[in-house]
Design a protein around this motif. Sequence first.
Motif, mmCIF file in Angstrom:
data_model
loop_
_atom_site.group_PDB
_atom_site.id
_atom_site.type_symbol
_atom_site.label_atom_id
_atom_site.label_comp_id
_atom_site.label_asym_id
_atom_site.label_seq_id
_atom_site.Cartn_x
_atom_site.Cartn_y
_atom_site.Cartn_z
ATOM 1 N N THR A 85 27.848 -13.547 -14.988
ATOM 2 C CA THR A 85 27.252 -12.240 -14.739
ATOM 3 C C THR A 85 26.055 -12.032 -15.666
ATOM 4 O O THR A 85 25.847 -12.785 -16.618
ATOM 5 N N ALA A 86 25.287 -10.985 -15.358
ATOM 6 C CA ALA A 86 24.136 -10.635 -16.193
ATOM 7 C C ALA A 86 24.566 -9.628 -17.251
ATOM 8 O O ALA A 86 25.281 -8.664 -16.960
ATOM 9 N N THR A 87 24.137 -9.846 -18.466
ATOM 10 C CA THR A 87 24.465 -8.928 -19.553
ATOM 11 C C THR A 87 23.989 -7.508 -19.213
ATOM 12 O O THR A 87 22.830 -7.308 -18.849
ATOM 13 N N GLY A 88 24.902 -6.562 -19.310
ATOM 14 C CA GLY A 88 24.540 -5.168 -19.072
ATOM 15 C C GLY A 88 24.467 -4.765 -17.621
ATOM 16 O O GLY A 88 23.956 -3.680 -17.303
ATOM 17 N N ASP A 89 24.982 -5.597 -16.716
ATOM 18 C CA ASP A 89 24.947 -5.245 -15.296
ATOM 19 C C ASP A 89 25.892 -4.076 -15.028
ATOM 20 O O ASP A 89 26.737 -3.715 -15.850
ATOM 21 N N ALA A 104 20.051 -17.869 -13.355
ATOM 22 C CA ALA A 104 19.991 -19.022 -12.452
ATOM 23 C C ALA A 104 20.093 -20.332 -13.234
ATOM 24 O O ALA A 104 20.753 -21.283 -12.795
ATOM 25 N N ASP A 105 19.472 -20.373 -14.410
ATOM 26 C CA ASP A 105 19.506 -21.583 -15.233
ATOM 27 C C ASP A 105 20.893 -21.831 -15.825
ATOM 28 O O ASP A 105 21.205 -22.968 -16.202
ATOM 29 N N LEU A 135 31.721 -18.511 -9.432
ATOM 30 C CA LEU A 135 31.063 -17.372 -8.776
ATOM 31 C C LEU A 135 30.024 -16.774 -9.702
ATOM 32 O O LEU A 135 30.245 -16.661 -10.907
ATOM 33 N N VAL A 136 28.906 -16.389 -9.119
ATOM 34 C CA VAL A 136 27.914 -15.573 -9.821
ATOM 35 C C VAL A 136 27.989 -14.176 -9.229
ATOM 36 O O VAL A 136 27.854 -13.999 -8.015
ATOM 37 N N VAL A 194 27.842 -16.890 -4.662
ATOM 38 C CA VAL A 194 27.156 -15.725 -5.229
ATOM 39 C C VAL A 194 27.640 -14.461 -4.551
ATOM 40 O O VAL A 194 27.665 -14.371 -3.315
ATOM 41 N N LEU A 195 28.037 -13.498 -5.366
ATOM 42 C CA LEU A 195 28.277 -12.127 -4.906
ATOM 43 C C LEU A 195 27.104 -11.300 -5.400
ATOM 44 O O LEU A 195 26.946 -11.078 -6.603
ATOM 45 N N LEU A 196 26.277 -10.858 -4.469
ATOM 46 C CA LEU A 196 25.068 -10.117 -4.812
ATOM 47 C C LEU A 196 25.269 -8.638 -4.504
ATOM 48 O O LEU A 196 25.568 -8.266 -3.364
ATOM 49 N N ASP A 197 25.134 -7.809 -5.532
ATOM 50 C CA ASP A 197 25.190 -6.358 -5.332
ATOM 51 C C ASP A 197 23.795 -5.891 -4.922
ATOM 52 O O ASP A 197 22.851 -5.963 -5.704
#
Length: 246
Positions: A109-113, A140-141, A149-150, A179-182
């Motif tokens: 996950t992305a920090t602070g999402d 992505a990197d 899962l992303v 990928v789970l994209l919000d």
Amino acid sequence: MKIDADAHDAIPVTLAAARAEFDAAVTYLDTATFGLPPRRSWAALQQALAQWRAGTADAVAYDLPLAAARSSYARLAGVDPSVVAVGSQVSVFAGLIAANLPGGSEVLTATGDFTSILFPFYAQSGRGIRVREVPLDRIADCVTSRTTLVAVSAVQSADGRVADLDALHAASRATGARVLLDTTQAVGWLPVDASRFAYTACGGYKWLLSPRGTAYFTINPTLIDDLTPHYAGWYAGEDRWSSIYG
């Protein structure tokens, strides 16, 4: 690029028609938080409320606007309506994906999402689900062969940063990570091709100008049989009005 004169003349008319759909009492600039209802949506809601209050509502008739909403969302997301599910919240759909993850999976996950797509995965820690947070611009990197899962927002709710969806798609293809994209902060203004990702989830109350409690979910058709529908209800029946009982 040559612009047709008639088309150019039509732009102010179209913009005026759009503006006429809204009745804000102030200069409203906060659609990214809470979209205002257009006149036509408000009128439809009032009609539905009046029918409910009068006892004249027809439950079967609710299928029609629901099907229309699925089709409209499918067009925006670039998928077939058959892979669009409707629900109440993004977190419910994220929870469905979280519950289907194999024990010991890594979720990137992305920090602070936004926590609607974070908490459902942290809640699975008892099954060994590990959540790894990284900066958005490096997500992505950071996808590796260990990543199951992303889970990330296409557009960050806190500050409007846009994820590199092309890079994320490429990383997913290279590693096999899903990928789970919000897309809550994206669909409605940012072109999103949901077919490129395993799952997408979208709250409708922002850029889609829908009431709260409205959400959409898409799934890649090849993954449908891999997903146990933990929240299946009566409306999941193949012929829902003849399979309500038994």
